[in-house]
Design a protein around this motif. Structure first.
Motif, PDB file in Angstrom:
ATOM      1  N   ASP A 165       0.799  -1.224   0.000  1.00  0.00           N
ATOM      2  CA  ASP A 165       0.000   0.000   0.000  1.00  0.00           C
ATOM      3  C   ASP A 165       0.833   1.275   0.000  1.00  0.00           C
ATOM      4  O   ASP A 165       0.288   2.365  -0.001  1.00  0.00           O
ATOM      5  CB  ASP A 165      -0.918   0.022   1.232  1.00  0.00           C
ATOM      6  CG  ASP A 165      -1.875  -1.135   1.245  1.00  0.00           C
ATOM      7  OD1 ASP A 165      -2.633  -1.253   0.264  1.00  0.00           O
ATOM      8  OD2 ASP A 165      -1.848  -1.937   2.179  1.00  0.00           O
ATOM      9  N   ALA A 168       0.279   3.974  -2.931  1.00  0.00           N
ATOM     10  CA  ALA A 168      -1.001   4.682  -2.814  1.00  0.00           C
ATOM     11  C   ALA A 168      -0.980   5.614  -1.609  1.00  0.00           C
ATOM     12  O   ALA A 168      -1.436   6.758  -1.681  1.00  0.00           O
ATOM     13  CB  ALA A 168      -2.144   3.690  -2.688  1.00  0.00           C
ATOM     14  N   ALA A 169      -0.432   5.133  -0.500  1.00  0.00           N
ATOM     15  CA  ALA A 169      -0.426   5.930   0.721  1.00  0.00           C
ATOM     16  C   ALA A 169       0.375   7.214   0.533  1.00  0.00           C
ATOM     17  O   ALA A 169      -0.026   8.285   0.984  1.00  0.00           O
ATOM     18  CB  ALA A 169       0.140   5.126   1.886  1.00  0.00           C
ATOM     19  N   THR A 172      -1.373   9.709  -2.266  1.00  0.00           N
ATOM     20  CA  THR A 172      -2.641  10.355  -1.945  1.00  0.00           C
ATOM     21  C   THR A 172      -2.542  11.232  -0.707  1.00  0.00           C
ATOM     22  O   THR A 172      -3.520  11.833  -0.305  1.00  0.00           O
ATOM     23  CB  THR A 172      -3.737   9.296  -1.699  1.00  0.00           C
ATOM     24  OG1 THR A 172      -3.287   8.422  -0.669  1.00  0.00           O
ATOM     25  CG2 THR A 172      -4.014   8.497  -2.958  1.00  0.00           C
ATOM     26  N   ASN A 173      -1.364  11.319  -0.108  1.00  0.00           N
ATOM     27  CA  ASN A 173      -1.220  12.132   1.104  1.00  0.00           C
ATOM     28  C   ASN A 173      -0.114  13.153   0.951  1.00  0.00           C
ATOM     29  O   ASN A 173       1.029  12.913   1.346  1.00  0.00           O
ATOM     30  CB  ASN A 173      -0.947  11.245   2.314  1.00  0.00           C
ATOM     31  CG  ASN A 173      -2.183  10.555   2.792  1.00  0.00           C
ATOM     32  OD1 ASN A 173      -2.956  11.095   3.567  1.00  0.00           O
ATOM     33  ND2 ASN A 173      -2.405   9.354   2.275  1.00  0.00           N
TER      34      ASN A 173
ATOM     35  N   LEU B 140      -8.651   0.443  -0.001  1.00  0.00           N
ATOM     36  CA  LEU B 140      -7.711   1.256   0.757  1.00  0.00           C
ATOM     37  C   LEU B 140      -7.241   2.524   0.063  1.00  0.00           C
ATOM     38  O   LEU B 140      -7.264   3.589   0.665  1.00  0.00           O
ATOM     39  CB  LEU B 140      -6.506   0.406   1.156  1.00  0.00           C
ATOM     40  CG  LEU B 140      -6.760  -0.430   2.403  1.00  0.00           C
ATOM     41  CD1 LEU B 140      -5.586  -1.334   2.650  1.00  0.00           C
ATOM     42  CD2 LEU B 140      -6.976   0.472   3.581  1.00  0.00           C
ATOM     43  N   PRO B 141      -6.795   2.435  -1.216  1.00  0.00           N
ATOM     44  CA  PRO B 141      -6.302   3.668  -1.831  1.00  0.00           C
ATOM     45  C   PRO B 141      -7.322   4.796  -1.783  1.00  0.00           C
ATOM     46  O   PRO B 141      -6.966   5.958  -1.571  1.00  0.00           O
ATOM     47  CB  PRO B 141      -6.006   3.242  -3.270  1.00  0.00           C
ATOM     48  CG  PRO B 141      -5.767   1.783  -3.183  1.00  0.00           C
ATOM     49  CD  PRO B 141      -6.665   1.288  -2.092  1.00  0.00           C
ATOM     50  N   PHE B 144      -7.430   6.205   1.648  1.00  0.00           N
ATOM     51  CA  PHE B 144      -6.275   7.072   1.893  1.00  0.00           C
ATOM     52  C   PHE B 144      -6.553   8.480   1.387  1.00  0.00           C
ATOM     53  O   PHE B 144      -6.191   9.468   2.023  1.00  0.00           O
ATOM     54  CB  PHE B 144      -5.032   6.528   1.184  1.00  0.00           C
ATOM     55  CG  PHE B 144      -4.491   5.277   1.803  1.00  0.00           C
ATOM     56  CD1 PHE B 144      -4.673   5.009   3.143  1.00  0.00           C
ATOM     57  CD2 PHE B 144      -3.777   4.376   1.042  1.00  0.00           C
ATOM     58  CE1 PHE B 144      -4.173   3.856   3.714  1.00  0.00           C
ATOM     59  CE2 PHE B 144      -3.269   3.221   1.602  1.00  0.00           C
ATOM     60  CZ  PHE B 144      -3.462   2.958   2.933  1.00  0.00           C
ATOM     61  N   ILE B 145      -7.194   8.572   0.187  1.00  0.00           N
ATOM     62  CA  ILE B 145      -7.483   9.901  -0.359  1.00  0.00           C
ATOM     63  C   ILE B 145      -8.464  10.615   0.549  1.00  0.00           C
ATOM     64  O   ILE B 145      -8.290  11.786   0.899  1.00  0.00           O
ATOM     65  CB  ILE B 145      -8.086   9.780  -1.779  1.00  0.00           C
ATOM     66  CG1 ILE B 145      -7.071   9.158  -2.729  1.00  0.00           C
ATOM     67  CG2 ILE B 145      -8.506  11.158  -2.288  1.00  0.00           C
ATOM     68  CD1 ILE B 145      -7.588   8.962  -4.123  1.00  0.00           C
ATOM     69  N   GLY B 148      -6.769  10.245   4.618  1.00  0.00           N
ATOM     70  CA  GLY B 148      -5.349  10.294   4.963  1.00  0.00           C
ATOM     71  C   GLY B 148      -4.859   8.941   5.424  1.00  0.00           C
ATOM     72  O   GLY B 148      -5.563   7.940   5.287  1.00  0.00           O
ATOM     73  N   ILE B 149      -3.649   8.895   5.982  1.00  0.00           N
ATOM     74  CA  ILE B 149      -3.179   7.602   6.462  1.00  0.00           C
ATOM     75  C   ILE B 149      -2.922   7.638   7.959  1.00  0.00           C
ATOM     76  O   ILE B 149      -2.241   6.805   8.497  1.00  0.00           O
ATOM     77  CB  ILE B 149      -1.904   7.119   5.739  1.00  0.00           C
ATOM     78  CG1 ILE B 149      -0.855   8.210   5.756  1.00  0.00           C
ATOM     79  CG2 ILE B 149      -2.192   6.647   4.355  1.00  0.00           C
ATOM     80  CD1 ILE B 149       0.486   7.725   5.279  1.00  0.00           C
ATOM     81  N   ILE B 229      -1.101  -1.805   8.032  1.00  0.00           N
ATOM     82  CA  ILE B 229      -0.905  -1.124   6.758  1.00  0.00           C
ATOM     83  C   ILE B 229      -0.037   0.114   6.935  1.00  0.00           C
ATOM     84  O   ILE B 229       0.890   0.337   6.169  1.00  0.00           O
ATOM     85  CB  ILE B 229      -2.268  -0.775   6.128  1.00  0.00           C
ATOM     86  CG1 ILE B 229      -2.904  -2.049   5.587  1.00  0.00           C
ATOM     87  CG2 ILE B 229      -2.095   0.242   5.011  1.00  0.00           C
ATOM     88  CD1 ILE B 229      -4.379  -1.964   5.452  1.00  0.00           C
TER      89      ILE B 229
END
Lengths: 350, 282
Positions: A165, A168-169, A172-173, B140-141, B144-145, B148-149, B229
């Motif tokens: 991941d 993507a993580a 997108t951040n 998940l992606p 995340f958008i 956030g994470i 993750i």
């Protein structure tokens, strides 16, 4: 079918099953330097070599961490892994391990990437997306040390992110400014705008090595020795196809192992220093550089408790090199670099 | 003898012994397998011995997290525990867990209203029936958008995974209240909300709590997935890190510790349920 008949059938089948050739399993995970194992099996090259030596060899794809677990638990006989994991997983867990094939080293596959023109010196204190305690962490800390920032390493703030991941993580951040990962994720991230690579593994050539390791006890058995010869022979036949005049057919099939296109696979190969010939691999594994590399790696592993809490000194996990010399305690050798099979390949003795 | 019959009545002592038998068998099987592996390989890591696990657990409960153990300041046992790896991890995970479980209660209210007010039901029900079948982990992606994470995405993952189940279950429970009671309430002049809260919710509340209890494991599963993750602390974060070097001597006690905590929460909710609703019989 009655139960009695079933037993009779089973009894009839049993001798056929037990009389089979000794079977060996090789674990591999998706990585540019390991995809050839997929092709080796699919193309029938592996079977040809296995038949020659009267053994049966199976190749199985894993995720990386589970492949290491399976090797340490002795569920598989051989496994593709880096020099660092060979040391901190099987060797540190007391599983005597021998590296028989040196496949490649990462020559830019692993990278530290940042947003907005950040420099290495500005990274401490910022959150870093990374799979902690892997070669990624080794890479960024080596990068800091090589740039005179060793004292800052304590201030690093890692955000442990799963490799599946991490792309993507990060993408997108926008508030996360630093990421350390490897290809193919790294290629994907590098394409994003405003992202720059500040350090990569081509600046520490030969330190992140990709190996095929076998349990030493397996190698010592006569059938294990045959297995090692078969897999080495098959490996260099695949290497030969990859460097032939028209390699695209083989390369396309190899790329399929990771659902990659030919173009993407070639791009990954361009930052991988493959040892296509057994001669070049023997030379690298016999060079004194390997000792310095492994010394750095074992100190890193020890400093991050990767050798286990009980391990009082990096010397407790001994490493033996091609010339027979050792790093650490000679009576506690757990990781061996053996040029024997690659040498046999280079002399055409397989 | 009739001990295999439906109407068998095991005496206290044999019943007690039987209930512990599989525990004893499991522990001793592990013990012997671990001993055998350690005889073969003194550095064995996959199956640590009980004493190794005890030492590792004690270290986890007294030493602060981090690679380097800093200056060992002599503090009281309680202070050391509060700054230990185990306590900080547990606190981080517990915070996320409790926030998520607390956020399941609005989901219960939504389910109740969906069952009580037909227009709300028409609006939401089909959507949640569909949403319930979505495998949240594969989105998940997108999460995340949107979130956030950091903390938010972990809690969002749990809610997306568990809330639809709780909502749908509440709808079913509310619908199972006999229609006659609602009609009776209406003829006696009760308002809509009086019926929804005082008649229906009051009756289904103990069953709703049981439904949440059954979903606690799902909450924990999603929470673990989220922490593995991307995270910087928490019980699952620690397990993911320890796996990197086969730290099974710490992982196994951690897994037992999580099981114990979940058991405690479950027991707590069940006791609370009995205290609050002494009239409730299944």
């Amino acid at each position: 079918m009655s139960f009695g008949r079933f037993l009779i059938l089973l009894a009839a089948l049993a001798p056929a099953t037990f009389a089979q050739k000794p079977t060996f399993t090789v674990g591999w995970s998706v990585y540019v330097g390991w995809n050839p194992y997929y092709y080796m099996q699919k193309s029938g090259i592996l079977k040809k070599w296995a038949d020659k030596y009267g053994v049966s060899v199976k190749v199985q794809r894993f995720d990386y961490a589970p492949s290491l677990d399976a090797f340490v638990a002795k569920n598989i006989d051989a496994c593709a892994m880096t020099n660092m994991e060979a040391l901190d997983m099987p060797a540190a867990a007391g599983v005597d391990t021998t590296a028989i094939i040196l496949g490649d080293y990462s020559n830019g596959n692993d990278a530290v990437m940042v947003r907005g023109g950040l420099t290495l010196a500005q990274i401490p204190g910022k959150q870093v997306l990374i799979v902690e305690k892997t070669v990624s962490q080794y890479l960024i800390e080596r990068g800091m040390a090589m740039n005179g920032l060793e004292g800052q390493i304590k201030k690093m703030k890692y955000l442990n992110t799963s490799d599946s991941d991490i792309a993507a993580a990060f993408m997108t951040n926008p508030d996360k400014q630093v990421v350390v990962t490897w290809k193919p994720m790294a290629s994907q991230i590098a394409k994003a705008k405003d992202v720059r690579t500040v350090f990569n593994s081509s600046q520490i050539p030969g330190e992140i090595l990709d190996l095929l390791v076998v349990r030493t006890e397996v190698l010592k058995r006569p059938d294990g020795d045959k297995f090692a010869k078969a897999i080495t022979g098959a490996w260099y036949e695949v290497m030969g196809q990859m460097t032939s005049a028209a390699p695209d057919k083989a390369l396309t099939a190899i790329a399929e192992g990771s659902q990659d296109t030919l173009a993407s696979y070639k791009e990954q190969l361009s930052t991988t220093h493959m040892f296509y010939t057994p001669q070049s691999a023997v030379q690298q594994v016999s060079a004194p550089d390997l000792k310095q590399t492994m010394d750095l790696v074992r100190k890193f592993c020890f400093a991050h408790a990767l050798l286990g809490d009980k391990t009082a000194s990096p010397d407790d996990v001994g490493i033996q090199f091609a010339d027979g010399s050792t790093l650490g305690k000679a009576d506690r050798v757990r990781l061996r670099f053996s040029p024997a099979y690659m040498q046999a390949a280079s002399q055409g003795k397989l | 003898v009739n001990f295999l019959r439906i109407d068998a009545r095991p005496a206290r002592i044999p019943a007690w012994a039987l209930s512990w038998f599989l525990f004893a068998a499991g522990v001793s099987a592990y013990f012997f397998a671990a001993q055998a592996r350690h005889r073969e390989n003194p550095d064995e890591r996959v199956m640590p011995t009980v004493s190794q696990m005890a030492t590792a657990f004690e270290a986890a409960a007294t030493n602060p997290p981090g690679d380097q153990d800093g200056a060992e300041s002599p503090k009281s046992w309680l202070e050391r525990f509060r700054s230990s790896m185990l306590a900080t991890d547990t606190l981080a995970t517990a915070r996320r867990f409790l926030i998520s479980v607390a956020l399941l209660f609005p989901a219960v209210l939504l389910g109740l209203h969906m069952a009580m007010f037909p227009y709300l039901g028409a609006f939401f029900l089909r959507f949640f029936q569909f949403f319930d079948k979505i495998v949240a982990l594969s989105l998940l992606p997108i999460l995340f958008i949107a979130f956030g994470i950091d903390e938010l995405s972990k809690i969002a993952l749990i809610l997306i995974g568990v809330a639809p189940t709780v909502i749908l279950d509440t709808v079913n429970l509310a619908n199972s209240v006999p229609r006659e009671q609602i009609v009776k309430g209406l003829t006696l002049g009760a308002g809509d909300f009086t019926i929804a809260y005082r008649i229906v919710l009051k009756q289904i509340w103990p069953r709703v709590m049981n439904s949440i209890r059954l979903n606690l494991k799902a909450v924990m599963l999603f929470l673990f997935a989220g922490e593995m993750i991307a995270s910087t602390d928490g019980l699952a974060y620690r397990i993911a890190l320890l796996r990197r070097h086969m730290g099974m001597e710490t992982i196994l006690p951690y897994v037992l510790w999580v099981a114990f905590l979940l058991f405690a929460v479950d027991l707590g909710m069940s006791t609370l349920n009995k205290k609050l609703h002494p009239w409730f019989v299944e």
